[in-house]
Structure formats: C-alpha cells, structure tokens
Design an enzyme around this catalytic site. Structure first.
Site, PDB file in Angstrom:
ATOM      1  CE  LYS A 166      -3.752   2.298   2.483  1.00  0.00           C
ATOM      2  NZ  LYS A 166      -4.648   2.254   3.669  1.00  0.00           N
ATOM      3  CE  LYS A 205      -6.409   1.916  -0.884  1.00  0.00           C
ATOM      4  NZ  LYS A 205      -7.099   1.969   0.421  1.00  0.00           N
TER       5      LYS A 205
END
Length: 326
Positions: free
Chosen positions: A197, A250
């Site tokens: 992320k 992400k």
C-alpha cells in the site's frame, strides 16, 4: 513484394477469432465492490468527488447490496463514515458491537448469508488523529497499534466478516491478527493483506467519503514509497509467512508493475485495489466528453487483470456488472 508467411493480423480478422484467442478477461466474479455506510435512515448521499458512488444509511445499503447481488456481485468491502464525536486516539468505537460498522456487518450477513464481506482493519476511520496507528508525540507507534488492530479484527469476525483486510501497513499485523483470530477459533476467517500500500495521492476522494484524512502529518512512515518496487517483495514474503491468504497492491493503475512482480513471485492470489482517485479521473474525463466511460472502464480493469491481478476491488464493479448484462 516479399511473401509474408507470418501474419499476426489473421488472428484479429473477426470478433469470433479475437474472442477465441483473447489472453485475459475480466468477469464480474473477479470483482469486489467497496461500499460506504453512514448513520441515519433512508439516506443515500452522493460523494461529490466520486460521481455515482454514495454513502448509504444501513437500510439503504441493504437495498444497494440486493441490487448488486442481482447483477452477480458476490463480494463487498464496506467502509464506515464515523461521526467525529465518536472518534478517539485509540479507535475505541471500532470495537463497539452496537456501533455503525459492526451492527451493519451483522445486518448484511443476516439478510445475505451467501454474500462475502471483506472488512477493513485500520484505525483511521475511528481515530481522532486520522492515522492508521496510535500517535504519540507525532510518531506512529507500531507495536501498541497491533493490539488495537487485533481486537478490531476479532470484533469484525464476531460480527460476521468473511475476510479481514488489514490496510494499516504496521509491521507484524498479519501475524498478530492471525493469532488473535485462531485463539478465538475463527480459523476460517481469511486475511487479505494490503501488502504493498503506497503513500499515494490517489486516495483523496476516499478520504472525502470517510472524512478520515490525517489531522496532522502524513502517512509516509508506514505506507510505501511510490518510487520502490523491490520493497514490495519484502512485504509479500513477510505477509505470506505470517499467514495471509491474499496479497493486495494499492493503488493499482500506476502500480501495474508491482502487481506483476508479486504475481511472478508468489503462489497466493493477488488483489489490486482500483482506488478512488483512479475512478474519479475516469469519471471527470467522461463527464467532460473527453473519454468514453464504458470503454475506458473496461480497459482499466483489463490492464490490472493482464498485469496479474486475480481479484480487483473497484468502484466500477456495479457499472461493469450492468454493462455485462446488456
């Protein structure tokens, strides 16, 4: 004129042949639909920076899930907008069984027992600091945060979560959550770790939706540097060893190389999160007549699939499912 024995265009000459040799395909069952909830009754409030996406009161969220199930969507990732008065530095509201999030998860599972719910484990929606961990003198305290995340995951499993999604990027959180879940006999509750992320600018509309932006500082001490790709392999190895069932990248669209890197280096399923800013860019361009919404939506999702994503979390999920029904 030279005689050409190899003509790749022969495999493109008709729709039937193009379909027959197509290497990648996005299907509705590949998608997870993130949905937003808010307190109240009979409310559906459109998120200005995410056209077509709404915050729903629990009753209206049940209606939205029903309409999505009719389209073949089976997996949802709910996120809560928590009232400011209920936030504190320890995210205490995240463990309240009568609170918005846990209460609504239970209601969804009661009404749709076959639906899969992937819940979010992170402090920021509930934190008065707006960070994913406990803040002490401006520093995010890793190990103390793990205790909060473990209790949050347990509460979500008790409410009916099928997949726990730790999105906080604290070191060791997958192992700690797995230990807590197993200690309480939630052996079959999965973990989809937000493995890579990144500290991205693409999260802006999501933070609008939850009103969860950091009150001070940024998230660069725990989210990954967008300049790094090999670092994702370190995170992936650790998450795999600690018991993750899925690995996530992400954002997705600007990190297709990272999706490919993880796909090539692990046997676990890879998820890609097509985040709010990626969605908002397409919507803004389409509303201005600069791009064809449906065509770009399909191309964006296909790029993630081609890079190696087995699963895609996307705000386009309902639109895509509607398009496939036409």
């Amino acid at each position: 004129m030279n005689h050409l024995t190899r003509r790749p265009r022969r495999n493109r000459k008709s729709e039937a042949i193009r379909s027959m040799v197509q290497e990648n395909q996005v299907a509705v069952q590949d998608l997870i639909f993130p949905v937003f909830m808010m307190e109240g009754d009979n409310l559906a409030v459109e998120i200005t920076s995410m056209p077509g996406i709404y915050r729903y009161s629990p009753d209206r969220l049940l209606e939205e899930i029903a309409s999505c199930v009719e389209l073949g969507i089976k997996t949802f990732a709910p996120f809560p907008q928590i009232e400011e008065a209920k936030k504190d530095r320890f995210a205490s509201e995240s463990k309240n069984p009568e609170g918005l999030y846990l209460r609504t998860i239970s209601e969804i599972k009661l009404n749709f027992p076959d639906v899969v719910l992937m819940t979010d484990v992170a402090m920021d929606p509930y934190s008065s600091d707006g960070h994913d961990g406990i803040v002490d003198n401006g520093e995010i305290i890793n190990d103390a945060t793990l205790e909060v995340l473990g209790q949050m995951a347990l509460a979500q499993a008790q409410a009916g979560a099928d997949i726990i999604g730790p999105s906080d990027m604290m070191d060791g959180r997958v192992a700690h959550i797995r230990q807590v879940l197993d200690k309480h006999a939630f052996y079959n509750v999965s973990i989809m770790s937000y493995t890579a992320k990144y500290a991205s600018g693409f999260y802006g509309p999501f933070r609008d939706a939850l009103d969860s932006a950091p009150k001070h500082g940024d998230k660069k001490t725990y989210q990954m540097n967008p300049a790094n790709s090999r670092e994702a392999l370190i995170e992936a190895e650790l998450d795999t060893q600690e018991g993750a069932d899925f690995l996530m990248v992400k954002p997705a669209l600007s990190y297709l190389d990272v999706i490919k890197t993880l796909k090539d280096n692990t046997n676990l399923p890879i998820a890609a999160y097509n985040v709010s800013g990626e969605y908002a860019m397409v919507k803004a361009a389409a509303q201005n007549g600069w791009l064809d919404n449906d065509r770009i939506m399909q191309e964006v999702l296909l790029s993630m699939k081609r890079a190696g994503a087995d699963i895609i979390l996307t705000y386009f999920a309902k639109e895509f499912a509607q398009l496939m029904k036409r």
